[in-house]
Design a protein around this motif. Sequence first.
Motif, PDB file in Angstrom:
ATOM      1  N   HIS A  63       0.735  -1.242   0.057  1.00 21.37           N
ATOM      2  CA  HIS A  63      -0.096   0.166   0.079  1.00 21.37           C
ATOM      3  C   HIS A  63       0.782   1.341  -0.076  1.00 21.37           C
ATOM      4  O   HIS A  63       1.750   1.493   1.011  1.00 21.37           O
ATOM      5  CB  HIS A  63      -0.810  -0.025   1.146  1.00 21.37           C
ATOM      6  N   VAL A  64       0.631   2.020  -0.981  1.00 20.30           N
ATOM      7  CA  VAL A  64       1.182   3.280  -0.847  1.00 20.30           C
ATOM      8  C   VAL A  64       0.533   4.315  -0.631  1.00 20.30           C
ATOM      9  O   VAL A  64      -0.636   4.764  -1.390  1.00 20.30           O
ATOM     10  CB  VAL A  64       1.953   3.522  -2.410  1.00 20.30           C
ATOM     11  N   SER A  65       0.449   5.271   0.318  1.00 17.85           N
ATOM     12  CA  SER A  65      -0.482   6.351   0.618  1.00 17.85           C
ATOM     13  C   SER A  65      -0.227   7.663  -0.225  1.00 17.85           C
ATOM     14  O   SER A  65       0.914   7.678  -0.675  1.00 17.85           O
ATOM     15  CB  SER A  65      -0.642   6.652   2.008  1.00 17.85           C
ATOM     16  N   GLY A  66      -1.128   8.373  -0.105  1.00 18.07           N
ATOM     17  CA  GLY A  66      -1.011   9.606  -1.242  1.00 18.07           C
ATOM     18  C   GLY A  66      -1.184   9.702  -2.532  1.00 18.07           C
ATOM     19  O   GLY A  66      -1.383   8.396  -2.991  1.00 18.07           O
ATOM     20  N   ASP A  67      -1.053  10.564  -3.157  1.00 18.91           N
ATOM     21  CA  ASP A  67      -1.164  10.700  -4.722  1.00 18.91           C
ATOM     22  C   ASP A  67       0.330  11.233  -5.283  1.00 18.91           C
ATOM     23  O   ASP A  67       0.216  11.860  -6.284  1.00 18.91           O
ATOM     24  CB  ASP A  67      -2.302  11.349  -5.180  1.00 18.91           C
ATOM     25  N   SER A  68       1.275  11.003  -4.555  1.00 17.96           N
ATOM     26  CA  SER A  68       2.678  11.574  -5.072  1.00 17.96           C
ATOM     27  C   SER A  68       3.402  10.777  -5.739  1.00 17.96           C
ATOM     28  O   SER A  68       3.261   9.284  -5.397  1.00 17.96           O
ATOM     29  CB  SER A  68       3.448  11.962  -3.961  1.00 17.96           C
ATOM     30  N   ASP A  69       3.705  10.990  -7.041  1.00 18.84           N
ATOM     31  CA  ASP A  69       4.468  10.141  -7.913  1.00 18.84           C
ATOM     32  C   ASP A  69       5.611   9.533  -7.352  1.00 18.84           C
ATOM     33  O   ASP A  69       5.965   8.372  -7.660  1.00 18.84           O
ATOM     34  CB  ASP A  69       4.808  10.825  -9.528  1.00 18.84           C
ATOM     35  N   GLY A  70       6.370  10.242  -6.592  1.00 17.13           N
ATOM     36  CA  GLY A  70       7.987   9.827  -6.029  1.00 17.13           C
ATOM     37  C   GLY A  70       7.675   8.717  -4.969  1.00 17.13           C
ATOM     38  O   GLY A  70       8.423   7.890  -4.706  1.00 17.13           O
ATOM     39  N   SER A  71       6.346   8.556  -4.438  1.00 13.42           N
ATOM     40  CA  SER A  71       6.170   7.671  -3.288  1.00 13.42           C
ATOM     41  C   SER A  71       6.377   6.135  -3.646  1.00 13.42           C
ATOM     42  O   SER A  71       6.193   4.988  -2.852  1.00 13.42           O
ATOM     43  CB  SER A  71       4.969   7.954  -2.682  1.00 13.42           C
ATOM     44  N   VAL A  72       5.983   6.144  -5.156  1.00 13.83           N
ATOM     45  CA  VAL A  72       6.038   4.682  -5.593  1.00 13.83           C
ATOM     46  C   VAL A  72       7.395   4.127  -5.752  1.00 13.83           C
ATOM     47  O   VAL A  72       7.409   2.916  -5.902  1.00 13.83           O
ATOM     48  CB  VAL A  72       5.156   4.508  -6.854  1.00 13.83           C
TER      49      VAL A  72
END
Length: 576
Positions: free
Chosen positions: A90-99
Motif C-alpha cells: 500500500h502506497v499512501s497519498g497521490d505523489s508520484d515519487g512515493s511509488v
Amino acid sequence: MCRIFGYFGREFDSSLLDAARDAQLSGGPDHQHHVTGDGWALGCNRLSIQDPRSGFQPFTNVDGSVHLVFNGEIYNFRAIRDELARHGVHVSGDSDGSVLLPYYELHGDSFVSRLEGMFTIALVDLRSGRRLKLWCDPLAVKSVYYAVTHNGVAFASEIRGLAALVKVPLDIDAFAVDEYLNWQCLPGRTSLYRGVSSLLPGERLVCDGQTVVDRYLECPDPAEEEHTPGRLRELLSEEVASMSVQDSPIAIQLSGGLDSSILAMLLAQRRDDVTAFHVTHEGNHPSDELFYARAVAAHAGIPLQVVEVAQAELPELLPDLVTTLGMPNATPHALSAFVLFRAISQSGFRVCFVGDGADEQFGGYRRYSTALAMSDAAWPSRYLDRLSLIPEAEYRQLYTPGYRELIDSRQTSRQRAEQLLSCPATSRLEQILTFDRLHKLPSLNLRKLDHLSMAHAVEGRVPYCQPRISAFARHTDDAWKVAGSRRKQILWDAGAGLIPPVVQARRKQPFTFPVSAFMRSATLWDFVVDVLSRPRLCSSGFLDGVAVRKVIEEHRAGTDHSRLLWGLMVLEMSLP
C-alpha cells in the motif's frame, strides 16, 4: 520535481550538506531535508506539484535499509501504485515519487526501465553491503553531475550543489574549451571542471567502493502496428493526458510553430486552466513570431501572455543567465527562455509544457536535408561543423599553439564526435537522428531547459521526449521524416485539422534570439567588448589574444561575428 544531492564515501563532510542544499534552493523551495549514515548522505530540495501533502523526501523503507531521493516526474505512477497494490504493498497519498522505493524493492534494478517520465534517481541500499545507485532517464531530460574520488562519489542536480560537497576547489578542465567550441556546450561525460562528469541518457552509476558507470537495460520498444500521422496524434494526446493530471494550472511555451501549437491544442482540449506564454524582443525583427502565437492561442481559446526582452536589461540578465546555466551554453535563445520562465513563475505557474525534442525525433531541421544530399565521405565533418559555434578549421585558429598541441595530444572533441556520429544505424538519417537524440539534444537543449526552468521553480515538461514517442519516431520510415526538402511530414500531417491553417501553411523557423540585431546596439556591444577586453581565456593560454581582438575588429568593420562573440562572452563569463 526537485533538486537532489548526496555522497557515498567516508571522506566527505556531512556539515557541507546544508551548503549543497542552499546552492540549489531555487529549484526546490518548498521542503528541504537530508538523511545521513555511515559514509553516505542523500538530500532533496522539493518543488511540490503532485500532491504537496505527501511524497516528502528522502524516502526510507520500513527497516531503514534502503533510502531514495529523486528529481523529476513519473507519469505512470498510478499504474505502478496499482501494480504494487496487487502485490500487497500500500502506497499512501497521490505523489508520484512515493511509488519508487517499493517498486525498487519489488523489481530490483529493472524497476527503472518500467518508468515513464523524466528523472534522476539516487538510492543507497544497505542490504548485503553498502551501495549507491544513480540513474538518469533515457534522454537525460533531468541532468545530474557527479565527481568520483579515491574513496567514493558525490553528486548533485546542479554544479553549484556539487561544488559545495567537494572540499577542494574545482579546477578548470583544459580540454573543456575545445569541447565547448565544437558542441556549443559541454557534452555528457564532460564538464567545465576536471574530474566532474554528467550521466549520459539511460546511464546508471553504481558505487560500492569502486565506481562503475554503464547503461541500464531498457525495456523493448512497444510494438506499434502502424506508424501513421493519426497514430502519432493519438500517442501525443495520450502523453499530454498523462502529463497533466496535477491540480495546479498549466503554462505552455508557445512559439507559434508546429511543435508547440500541437501541444497547445491538445492541452486546451483537456483543461480550462492553460495559459500560453510567448517571448518577443525589443524592436522589429524578421524572426518575430507573435502573429502566429496569437493565431494559435485564439484557435485554442486560451489566454496569451507576451513577454519582451528589453535591450536595457541585458547587462543585468546575462550574469544571472550564465550563473543559472552552470555550464556554458552558446545558444543566444537561452536568454529568451530565461526571461520567459521568469515571467511564467511570476504569474504563479509551476508547470510549463515545451516542444523540445520534436525536431530531433522527426527530422525537423534543415541540416538533415543538407546532410542527406551530401555525396562525399566528408559529410560527417561538414554536418558537425553546422553544430559547432563556428567550423572546426576556424575555431582552431583561435587557439594558441600550445593549446592546439595539448588537445592534439589525445582524441579531440571533433574526433570523438565523429566517432559517435559514425555508429551503425539502419540509414544515414537514423544515424544522424540517433546522434542528435542521445548527444546534442540532452547536452545543448534539455540541460538548458532543466536549469533555466528550475531556477524559477518551474517544471518544464517535454511530451516529445517521452519513451513511447521516441520509440515511435525510431521505427517511423525515413520518408515520413525527411524526404528532400520536406521535413517532419508525419508531425505536420498529425497536426492537420488541429492547428490553425495559418500555422499549417508557414515555413519552419527555429526558436531564436536576434543576436545580430542586438549586437548593433551599444548596450550589448559594449558589454561584450568589456567582457572580452582582458579575457582569462587568453591569459590562461587557451585562446590567442590577437585572434580574439581580430574577431572583434572584423565585427566592428562589418563582418557579422555576433554568434561567435556571444559564445566567447558566455564561455569567458562561465570561468570561475
